[in-house]
Design a protein around this motif. Structure first.
Motif, PDB file in Angstrom:
ATOM      1  N   PHE A  20       0.541  -1.357  -0.115  1.00 23.77           N
ATOM      2  CA  PHE A  20      -0.097  -0.040  -0.052  1.00 23.77           C
ATOM      3  C   PHE A  20       0.869   1.178   0.015  1.00 23.77           C
ATOM      4  CE2 PHE A  20       0.717  -0.189   4.576  1.00 23.77           C
ATOM      5  CZ  PHE A  20       0.864   1.023   4.978  1.00 23.77           C
ATOM      6  N   ALA A  21       2.011   1.380   0.728  1.00 22.63           N
ATOM      7  CA  ALA A  21       2.907   2.451   0.579  1.00 22.63           C
ATOM      8  C   ALA A  21       3.437   2.834  -0.463  1.00 22.63           C
ATOM      9  CB  ALA A  21       3.925   2.471   1.753  1.00 22.63           C
ATOM     10  N   ALA A  22       3.866   1.679  -1.119  1.00 27.29           N
ATOM     11  CA  ALA A  22       4.656   1.873  -2.642  1.00 27.29           C
ATOM     12  C   ALA A  22       3.503   2.414  -3.581  1.00 27.29           C
ATOM     13  CB  ALA A  22       5.148   0.414  -2.983  1.00 27.29           C
ATOM     14  N   ALA A  23       2.273   2.010  -3.406  1.00 30.54           N
ATOM     15  CA  ALA A  23       1.203   2.491  -4.256  1.00 30.54           C
ATOM     16  C   ALA A  23       0.991   3.960  -4.092  1.00 30.54           C
ATOM     17  CB  ALA A  23      -0.184   1.419  -4.354  1.00 30.54           C
ATOM     18  N   ALA A  24       0.857   4.340  -2.794  1.00 29.96           N
ATOM     19  CA  ALA A  24       0.478   5.654  -2.390  1.00 29.96           C
ATOM     20  C   ALA A  24       1.950   6.544  -2.759  1.00 29.96           C
ATOM     21  CB  ALA A  24       0.610   5.732  -0.783  1.00 29.96           C
ATOM     22  N   LYS A  25       3.025   6.173  -2.687  1.00 29.18           N
ATOM     23  CA  LYS A  25       4.185   6.917  -3.254  1.00 29.18           C
ATOM     24  C   LYS A  25       4.127   6.878  -4.831  1.00 29.18           C
ATOM     25  CE  LYS A  25       9.161   6.770  -3.427  1.00 29.18           C
ATOM     26  NZ  LYS A  25      10.520   6.143  -2.911  1.00 29.18           N
TER      27      LYS A  25
END
Length: 271
Positions: free
Chosen positions: A248-253
């Motif tokens: 999820f964090a990579a997608a947000a980035k």
């Protein structure tokens, strides 16, 4: 944070992105539920992933106060974790009689140390003035919002033909200055942004409604940008819920970077 510092951050990052931390426990990835503080852990990873691209973070207070004391703890931990050179917005939409507003201002500006708070103008100057008495703190006044019901009141015209939002802008501009007051202007009211900019040419706008709500970033910049950018464009769901798994964090980035790159092109074009 003062206006000069905010503009420096915009220039440094070539971005006017505000990330909305509307952190809904029911929507965060299931693997985080095992954490001692799942809401903070989610926010922490979102901040780590997006802080290179964001110039502001905007926790919506309702998502935290709905969780009771634990939610307020998560909110304070989140605020403490945000890098100090990034602008912070308490999206609380407060506004009450003067002595109550004074305590709301103290809560968000002194106790929690936010840089700004959203305020409703309906009760008039004495409900807003207490928020304007803090050095290097900001009122972000609701002017023209992006929700469907905004037309119920904000677009009603007076006898001289002015819509209510215009009356709010003209009157409130005498309460504060471009150094301590911003306005909420919804991206889904794109055709109105230019009208608002004519009335308050120097103020910053906090612009929700880009992304999940369908607002156009290009249209917002074309109609709302001024010589110091003058825009903080918020994206919440489109960034923080870009994925709901271990990545999820990579997608947000990725989503934040995509918006920042669009913003850099717009800044280069308009400034």
């Amino acid at each position: 944070m003062n206006r000069e510092s905010l503009f420096r951050e915009i220039q440094k990052k070539a971005s006017f992105l505000c990330v909305g931390l509307d952190t809904d426990f029911s929507k965060i990835p299931p693997h985080l539920h095992r954490e001692e503080d799942p809401v903070f852990e989610f926010n922490k990873q979102i901040i780590d992933a997006t802080s290179d691209f964001a110039v502001a973070y905007k926790p919506n207070i309702a998502f935290y106060e709905a969780l009771g004391p634990k939610g307020w703890e998560s909110l304070q931990k989140t605020l403490d974790y945000i890098p100090k050179d990034i602008f912070t917005i308490a999206d609380a939409k407060r506004g009450d009689i003067g002595n109550t507003s004074s305590l709301y201002a103290k809560a968000f500006f002194e106790t929690m140390e936010f840089d700004s708070v959203t305020v409703a103008p309906y009760m008039g100057v004495d409900s807003v003035q207490p928020f304007l008495e803090f050095k290097d703190k900001w009122v972000i006044l609701l002017a023209l919002t992006s929700n469907e019901g905004s037309k119920d009141f904000q677009l009603i015209t007076s006898q001289d033909g002015k819509p209510l939002f215009q009356e709010v802008l003209e009157k409130s501009a005498t309460w504060g200055t471009p150094e301590n007051m911003m306005y909420v202007v919804g991206a889904t009211r794109g055709e109105k942004i230019a009208e608002v900019r004519k009335i308050v040419p120097d103020h910053f706008f906090l612009v929700p409604g880009v992304g999940a709500q369908g607002g156009s970033l290009k249209e917002v910049a074309q109609n709302g940008m001024n010589s110091q950018c003058g825009l903080l464009v918020n994206s919440s769901r489109g960034i923080i819920y870009a994925a709901n798994d271990l990545n999820f964090a990579a997608a947000a980035k990725s989503e934040a970077k995509k918006l920042q790159q669009e913003m850099e092109a717009l800044l280069n074009k308009h400034l």
